[in-house]
Enzyme design. Structure first.
Site, short mmCIF file in Angstrom:
data_model
loop_
_atom_site.label_atom_id
_atom_site.label_comp_id
_atom_site.label_asym_id
_atom_site.label_seq_id
_atom_site.Cartn_x
_atom_site.Cartn_y
_atom_site.Cartn_z
N HIS A 71 -43.02 57.56 -51.34
CA HIS A 71 -43.86 57.11 -52.44
C HIS A 71 -43.89 55.58 -52.55
CE1 HIS A 71 -40.43 55.89 -55.00
NE2 HIS A 71 -39.81 56.93 -54.43
N HIS A 98 -47.10 50.07 -36.64
CA HIS A 98 -46.79 51.29 -35.89
C HIS A 98 -45.45 51.82 -36.37
CE1 HIS A 98 -46.50 53.32 -31.63
NE2 HIS A 98 -46.17 54.16 -32.60
#
Length: 224
Positions: A144, A153
């Site tokens: 979250h 990446h």
């Protein structure tokens, strides 16, 4: 000669429809995974773009040396962040769709940027924000309120706890873990299996548990 199967007998209409399909830039192992992720999401892949002269097909799809004239959509299947950025700069007018594997979970309250690829087993939780042209690789976890810049990446099995910020172009290695609230700078490299327990500066290379900086990234050819 092409055999056109359009009822109004207008071959240019067929070509127009063909060029609406999506191409994958990079005919590699990662390209295979990206193409199959697109297929799980119901997207049609027309072929791959790759300059390798030894490749003519991959996954029974054609490998072309350049993007067909009139093509409009492309996704970049190149793992190196700085290379993805250069490709986007080379083709600024294309549409870059999001690729979200059918067997991933993305919260309806998360925001995902154009051109980002989310592979199988990935979790992106509530109110996370993921930039453009990122790779969230197999089984990675974005909790979250995380914020990821463009061209990031996240490697397989890497995990970001809640409220982590990752700057543009940073690569987080396979199996790395980042504790909650940490801020990681731009174009940094987090080594495989590293455990990040404090903030990381721009261009830092971090390894170990707990991670320590061992050097600074050089020759990224990015704007600093």
């Amino acid at each position: 000669m092409l055999g056109f199967h359009n009822k109004d007998k207008r071959p240019w209409k067929f070509l127009e429809e063909m060029n609406k399909n999506m191409y994958v830039f990079g005919a590699s192992g990662h390209g295979k995974v990206v193409a199959e992720a697109a297929e799980t999401a119901g997207m049609e892949v027309s072929g791959f773009i790759d300059e390798n002269p030894n490749l003519s097909s991959l996954l029974d799809l054609p490998v072309l040396k350049e993007l067909p004239l009139g093509a409009k959509e492309m996704v970049i299947s190149v793992g190196k962040n700085e290379v993805r950025k250069k490709i986007v700069d080379r083709f600024p007018n294309l549409v870059y769709p999001k690729i979200i594997h059918a067997f991933s979970f993305v919260s309806k309250r998360a925001a995902i940027g154009d051109g980002t690829v989310i592979l199988s087993g990935v979790s992106v939780n509530s109110e996370a924000k993921v930039g453009k042209h990122c790779i969230l690789n197999t089984n990675s976890s974005i909790d979250h309120d995380c914020e990821l810049g463009d061209f990031v990446h996240i490697s397989p099995n890497a995990a970001l706890a809640g409220d982590v910020a990752v700057g543009e172009g940073t690569h987080i290695g396979i199996g790395a873990a980042v504790i909650q609230g940490v801020k990681i700078g731009k174009w940094a490299v987090i080594g495989a299996g590293a455990v990040i327990i404090r903030d990381v500066p721009d261009f830092a290379v971090m390894v170990g548990n707990p991670a320590k900086q061992i050097k600074t990234v050089e020759n990224t050819n990015t704007d600093r």
